[in-house]
Motif scaffolding. Sequence first.
Motif, PDB file in Angstrom:
ATOM      1  N   LEU A 176      45.093  94.093  85.862  1.00 19.50           N
ATOM      2  CA  LEU A 176      44.115  93.630  86.859  1.00 19.50           C
ATOM      3  C   LEU A 176      42.724  93.525  86.241  1.00 19.50           C
ATOM      4  N   ASN A 177      42.400  94.499  85.405  1.00 21.02           N
ATOM      5  CA  ASN A 177      41.102  94.508  84.739  1.00 21.02           C
ATOM      6  C   ASN A 177      40.916  93.227  83.911  1.00 21.02           C
ATOM      7  N   GLU A 196      42.558  90.401  84.354  1.00 26.25           N
ATOM      8  CA  GLU A 196      42.532  89.255  85.270  1.00 26.25           C
ATOM      9  C   GLU A 196      41.151  89.121  85.920  1.00 26.25           C
ATOM     10  N   ILE A 197      40.548  90.251  86.291  1.00 32.44           N
ATOM     11  CA  ILE A 197      39.237  90.207  86.962  1.00 32.44           C
ATOM     12  C   ILE A 197      38.158  89.714  85.986  1.00 32.44           C
ATOM     13  N   LYS A 198      38.299  90.075  84.710  1.00 33.10           N
ATOM     14  CA  LYS A 198      37.346  89.558  83.706  1.00 33.10           C
ATOM     15  C   LYS A 198      37.452  88.037  83.632  1.00 33.10           C
ATOM     16  N   LYS A 201      35.925  86.490  86.649  1.00 36.01           N
ATOM     17  CA  LYS A 201      34.455  86.549  86.585  1.00 36.01           C
ATOM     18  C   LYS A 201      33.927  85.390  85.732  1.00 36.01           C
ATOM     19  N   VAL A 208      33.126  88.611  91.240  1.00 34.90           N
ATOM     20  CA  VAL A 208      34.279  89.526  91.140  1.00 34.90           C
ATOM     21  C   VAL A 208      34.773  89.851  92.562  1.00 34.90           C
ATOM     22  N   PRO A 209      36.026  90.285  92.704  1.00 38.02           N
ATOM     23  CA  PRO A 209      36.505  90.682  94.034  1.00 38.02           C
ATOM     24  C   PRO A 209      35.660  91.817  94.610  1.00 38.02           C
ATOM     25  N   ILE A 249      36.287  95.778  90.327  1.00 37.79           N
ATOM     26  CA  ILE A 249      36.073  95.359  91.731  1.00 37.79           C
ATOM     27  C   ILE A 249      34.758  95.960  92.225  1.00 37.79           C
ATOM     28  N   THR A 300      42.398  91.645  94.783  1.00 41.76           N
ATOM     29  CA  THR A 300      42.287  90.566  93.797  1.00 41.76           C
ATOM     30  C   THR A 300      42.990  89.305  94.315  1.00 41.76           C
ATOM     31  N   LYS A 345      41.362  85.608  95.048  1.00 43.02           N
ATOM     32  CA  LYS A 345      41.911  84.337  94.521  1.00 43.02           C
ATOM     33  C   LYS A 345      42.253  83.391  95.668  1.00 43.02           C
TER      34      LYS A 345
END
Length: 293
Positions: A18-19, A21-23, A26, A32-33, A62, A286, A290
Amino acid sequence: MTTIIDGKEISKKLREDLNKEIKNLKNKYNAVPGLAVIQVGNVAASSVYVKAKTKSAQEVGIEVIDHHLEESVSQDELLNLIEKLNNQKNVNGILVQLPLPKHMNEQLILDSIHPDKDADGFHPLNVGKLSIASHNDENLLIPCTPYGCLLMLKGLNIELAGKNAVVVGRSNIVGKPMAQLLIKESCTVTVAHSKTNDLPNVCKNADIIVAAVGRPKMIKGEWIKKGAIVIDVGINRIEVEIDGERKNKLVGDVDYKEAEKSASAITPVPGGVGPMTIACLLRNTTIAFKNSR
Ligand code: NDP
């Protein structure tokens, strides 16, 4: 050899993914979520859960928007806050920590969260979608604990289709959605509860047992078929004597020591389902982000 299903390890991997994916998100969206976490009052267990969820959310990237309200806050004030968050652009997920104070109608509060921001997956629309959506729908907001259990089962890399699964417990947040998820995997599902006749024999027939009852060590070793997979959702605090002192200990709904002898795989308590629940909350947030793009 019994496999001990390590929820800490599996959830760590989920959070690392997840980390990453969030990068990427961003970089793509310059945003970010965001997860709004609402706690009402100061129930000690709720404070522990909120702290753990906030920490894990921040670690994966997040943004947490914290709302800690007084126990005496009125239901209308809480509904107004949720309405505001429903319309707030940087909030993708809204989490209301349960239980709420007695003067509030919990279902009314949960229903007031916009279904697209329903981080826990408890809104009736999302519950309905879970029961009718196609098997591979990755955009669904699914209740976190049962989804975490499913991920653990999938991690065993065994064929789930055709297995006899017994879910003990029929709550809206664990038992029922767990049954839906297992039906989707083509398991043959039995949902047991407090009125079930001859529970030991019902369990004895299970290839997979998911225990979500809230009664310490209720599921006995002899109820478990040789080779069955045991997922223990229960979190029960009991008092035990250690070195002459009374101490608190967390145990599941399954008599772990006995069950371990028959099971082919089993989740421990603590360190099993618990960490998966939090990771799946972050996953839902997340997904909601999306879906909003
Ligand atoms: P609920 O109290 O809402 O539901 C318990 C269910 O167990 C009910 O369906 C009840 O049946 C059934 N039950 C109670 N007694 C018996 C019995 N003697 N025989 C068979 N069934 C029985 O609990 P939850 O689903 O919210 O939680 C279950 C457990 O999971 C708790 O220990 C809770 O702390 C834990 N939990 C853990 C989470 C985690 O992250 N690991 C997350 C959520 C919960 P009936 O419907 O007939 O009353």
